[in-house]
Design a protein around this motif. Structure first.
Motif, PDB file in Angstrom:
ATOM      1  N   GLN A 163      47.530  42.678  48.673  1.00 52.02           N
ATOM      2  CA  GLN A 163      48.574  41.980  47.668  1.00 52.02           C
ATOM      3  C   GLN A 163      49.496  41.121  48.789  1.00 52.02           C
ATOM      4  O   GLN A 163      50.213  42.027  49.618  1.00 52.02           O
ATOM      5  CB  GLN A 163      49.390  43.075  46.963  1.00 52.02           C
ATOM      6  CG  GLN A 163      50.340  42.291  46.082  1.00 52.02           C
ATOM      7  CD  GLN A 163      50.840  43.207  45.083  1.00 52.02           C
ATOM      8  OE1 GLN A 163      51.910  42.525  44.147  1.00 52.02           O
ATOM      9  NE2 GLN A 163      50.900  44.582  44.980  1.00 52.02           N
ATOM     10  N   THR A 193      47.615  36.939  46.095  1.00 53.45           N
ATOM     11  CA  THR A 193      47.666  37.122  44.749  1.00 53.45           C
ATOM     12  C   THR A 193      48.891  36.687  44.106  1.00 53.45           C
ATOM     13  O   THR A 193      49.844  37.517  43.853  1.00 53.45           O
ATOM     14  CB  THR A 193      47.562  38.846  44.682  1.00 53.45           C
ATOM     15  OG1 THR A 193      48.641  39.585  45.278  1.00 53.45           O
ATOM     16  CG2 THR A 193      46.112  39.307  44.873  1.00 53.45           C
ATOM     17  N   GLU A 219      48.156  38.189  40.508  1.00 58.35           N
ATOM     18  CA  GLU A 219      48.847  39.240  40.129  1.00 58.35           C
ATOM     19  C   GLU A 219      49.069  38.891  38.928  1.00 58.35           C
ATOM     20  O   GLU A 219      50.021  38.175  38.406  1.00 58.35           O
ATOM     21  CB  GLU A 219      49.930  39.390  40.845  1.00 58.35           C
ATOM     22  CG  GLU A 219      50.621  40.981  40.487  1.00 58.35           C
ATOM     23  CD  GLU A 219      51.646  41.204  41.406  1.00 58.35           C
ATOM     24  OE1 GLU A 219      52.241  42.587  41.367  1.00 58.35           O
ATOM     25  OE2 GLU A 219      52.253  40.544  42.411  1.00 58.35           O
ATOM     26  N   ASN A 228      46.612  43.503  39.587  1.00 63.14           N
ATOM     27  CA  ASN A 228      45.926  42.604  40.639  1.00 63.14           C
ATOM     28  C   ASN A 228      44.429  42.109  40.268  1.00 63.14           C
ATOM     29  O   ASN A 228      43.658  43.161  39.786  1.00 63.14           O
ATOM     30  CB  ASN A 228      45.862  43.107  42.221  1.00 63.14           C
ATOM     31  CG  ASN A 228      47.123  42.631  42.960  1.00 63.14           C
ATOM     32  OD1 ASN A 228      47.785  41.715  42.642  1.00 63.14           O
ATOM     33  ND2 ASN A 228      47.342  43.243  44.002  1.00 63.14           N
ATOM     34  N   ASN A 263      48.725  47.842  39.884  1.00 64.46           N
ATOM     35  CA  ASN A 263      49.857  47.734  40.752  1.00 64.46           C
ATOM     36  C   ASN A 263      51.056  48.523  40.762  1.00 64.46           C
ATOM     37  O   ASN A 263      51.734  49.095  39.755  1.00 64.46           O
ATOM     38  CB  ASN A 263      50.404  46.272  41.207  1.00 64.46           C
ATOM     39  CG  ASN A 263      49.314  45.306  41.556  1.00 64.46           C
ATOM     40  OD1 ASN A 263      48.091  45.775  41.833  1.00 64.46           O
ATOM     41  ND2 ASN A 263      49.562  44.135  41.675  1.00 64.46           N
ATOM     42  N   GLU A 284      46.920  50.797  42.940  1.00 66.24           N
ATOM     43  CA  GLU A 284      47.688  50.430  44.410  1.00 66.24           C
ATOM     44  C   GLU A 284      48.487  51.789  44.603  1.00 66.24           C
ATOM     45  O   GLU A 284      49.628  51.978  44.179  1.00 66.24           O
ATOM     46  CB  GLU A 284      48.398  49.245  44.290  1.00 66.24           C
ATOM     47  CG  GLU A 284      49.101  48.756  45.594  1.00 66.24           C
ATOM     48  CD  GLU A 284      49.897  47.688  45.264  1.00 66.24           C
ATOM     49  OE1 GLU A 284      49.665  46.514  46.111  1.00 66.24           O
ATOM     50  OE2 GLU A 284      51.000  47.791  44.578  1.00 66.24           O
ATOM     51  N   ASP A 318      52.425  43.857  49.264  1.00 73.30           N
ATOM     52  CA  ASP A 318      53.458  43.096  48.579  1.00 73.30           C
ATOM     53  C   ASP A 318      54.188  42.297  49.250  1.00 73.30           C
ATOM     54  O   ASP A 318      55.347  42.152  48.835  1.00 73.30           O
ATOM     55  CB  ASP A 318      54.078  43.924  47.529  1.00 73.30           C
ATOM     56  CG  ASP A 318      54.467  43.175  46.079  1.00 73.30           C
ATOM     57  OD1 ASP A 318      53.995  42.160  46.054  1.00 73.30           O
ATOM     58  OD2 ASP A 318      55.094  44.028  45.491  1.00 73.30           O
TER      59      ASP A 318
END
Length: 477
Positions: A163, A193, A219, A228, A263, A284, A318
């Motif tokens: 991510q 993403t 995302e 995601n 996520n 995630e 992220d």
């Protein structure tokens, strides 16, 4: 410039209760070569604002849910304007023909203050393309997912990040800077993403190299949870309010061969408000540095395992790429690192490994390593595999982990917790996985005065399960 739309209005909490999204139509005449869309709302740009309104765009080819062939971009609340021309567009938006006909500005009512929120939208057009808002994408013929994006090699562990974000959504740094950062960190793959858009896909196709495979992702950022999608070949709709709508988006992702992951299901993640039983491929379980409430995400995944779901745990930084001038970041791409045991160094092989659960997560690219295997006679199983009934020798190997703690868990709870006094470290035990359902391992940090339980120790590495025989959960029910 010719004004095509000048709209002013007031949104209320009742408007959001009725619908999260509002479409504002406007007509584009023939011969337009440049569109400029701007909007402003009360509190725009203030981090403490009680109002957040997002923005996107659809062209005349359609704006219906799941059939929105006219999707032309989304910037959330990260930008106050967007420019489209046939050759180029503001990041987050798609260049191409500016078709005559009915277009729509889409406004997303993410947060509306109790007293309401005033908003203004202006759309202007010109017959000259003018200055390009962004360097044109390397390919304008559409994204083609690479079936073999690099030369095949022997099976082995590849390290990456699942991510990340650039200026194509809400990060300040560029896509080029994000990719270069991943290369400096020594990653083998990077999933980009971006939030609710696919404007980055042509760049990934052109810039993916054997040393760094760039996985096309989106995302799917709804107002009730984030998801995601990896390995996409086109845009996925995000305008989901119900579980049924999100299920339809998941089915659309699977139809194109993509994988989907829940996520950061934790406080301020934002949390996952949909039912946990949707047909996702992964969770995630580790987002960014471990202390950022990741124990909540791990517990979410663990509840799925205990309920009989075979869903893969993955990690993702992220990372929202910083500008080069912003100095040393709090954390970097690859925090944490997701390792996949892939049959080849290709994007399809990486996705297959995730689908199979052949995944280990570590705190960083060079963090201590944790390996979990099961043996019976001369047969051997790794994470993601299903082992047969009967006694198994469960083996854990830790490298560079002296002073840390090894933890073995199953559906029945903690099976072992022991200090690591040497490096490398190897430990074995015997288990029959039929009553246990599965077994997985964690590498936790050094004990400190605030750590009352193993859960209080920071995670250093974690594995996915080795599964017991199919049917244990059904038998207990």
């Amino acid at each position: 410039m010719r004004t095509l739309l000048c709209w002013e209005g007031q949104f209320t909490p009742a408007d959001k209760a009725a619908s999260d999204y509002v479409l504002l139509p406007f007509e584009v005449p023939p011969g337009v070569a440049r569109l400029e869309v701007r909007y402003v709302f009360e509190g725009q740009g203030r981090p403490d604002s009680p109002n957040v309104i997002d923005m996107g765009l659809f062209d005349p080819r359609g704006a219906d849910f799941l059939r929105a062939e006219g999707f032309r971009g989304w910037s959330g609340s990260a930008r106050s304007e967007a420019i489209l021309t046939p050759r180029s567009a503001t990041p987050g938006y798609l260049p191409g023909p500016l078709f005559p006909g009915r277009w729509y500005v889409i406004l997303g009512l993410y947060r509306i203050a109790p007293q309401g929120c005033a908003c203004r939208v202006i759309v202007e057009a010109a017959e000259e393309e003018g200055e390009l808002p962004h360097p044109p994408p390397p390919h304008l013929g559409g994204w083609i997912s690479p079936a073999a994006s690099a030369s095949a090699e022997e099976a082995g562990w590849l390290r990456g990040d699942l991510q990340s974000h650039s200026h194509h959504s809400d990060a300040p740094g560029s896509l080029e800077d994000l990719i270069e950062s991943a290369r400096r960190r020594g990653l083998d793959f990077l999933a980009v993403t971006e939030h609710n858009t696919v404007s980055h896909l042509p760049y990934l196709q052109a810039w993916s190299r054997p040393d760094l495979l760039l996985i096309p992702g989106e995302e799917v950022t709804t107002y009730y949870g984030h998801m995601n999608a990896w390995g996409i070949s086109r845009w996925l709709d995000f305008r989901c309010r119900t579980a049924e709508q999100l299920r339809a988006v998941i089915e659309a992702a699977h139809a194109m061969g993509a994988l989907v992951s829940i996520n950061h299901p934790k406080t301020d993640g934002p949390p996952w408000e949909y039912p946990p039983d949707l047909p996702v491929d992964a969770v995630e379980a580790w987002q960014g540095p471990w202390p950022l409430r990741n124990q909540e995400s791990l517990a979410f995944w663990d509840r799925l395992l205990r309920a009989g779901r075979r869903v893969t745990a993955v990690g993702g930084s992220d990372k929202h790429q910083d500008r080069p001038s912003e100095g040393t970041p709090f954390y970097q791409v690859g925090h944490p690192t997701t390792w996949v045991y892939a049959a080849a160094r290709t994007i399809p092989a990486i996705l297959d490994a995730i689908r199979l659960g052949r995944v280990v997560i570590t705190a960083d690219v060079d963090a201590p390593w944790l390996e979990l295997t099961a043996e019976q006679g001369d047969r051997r199983w790794m994470v993601g595999d299903e082992a047969p009934p009967g006694p198994l020798r469960i083996r854990c190997v830790v490298r560079e982990g002296k002073g840390l703690h090894l933890r073995l868990l199953s559906r029945l709870g903690e099976q072992a917790f022991l200090a690591i006094d040497r490096s490398p470290f190897e430990w074995t035990t015997e288990l029959d996985l039929r009553p246990h359902g599965y077994v997985r391992a964690e590498l936790r940090g050094v004990r400190h005065f605030e750590a009352e339980t193993p859960d209080d120790l920071p995670m250093v590495a974690m594995t996915n399960p080795i599964w017991g025989p199919v049917g244990w959960f059904e038998e207990e029910r």
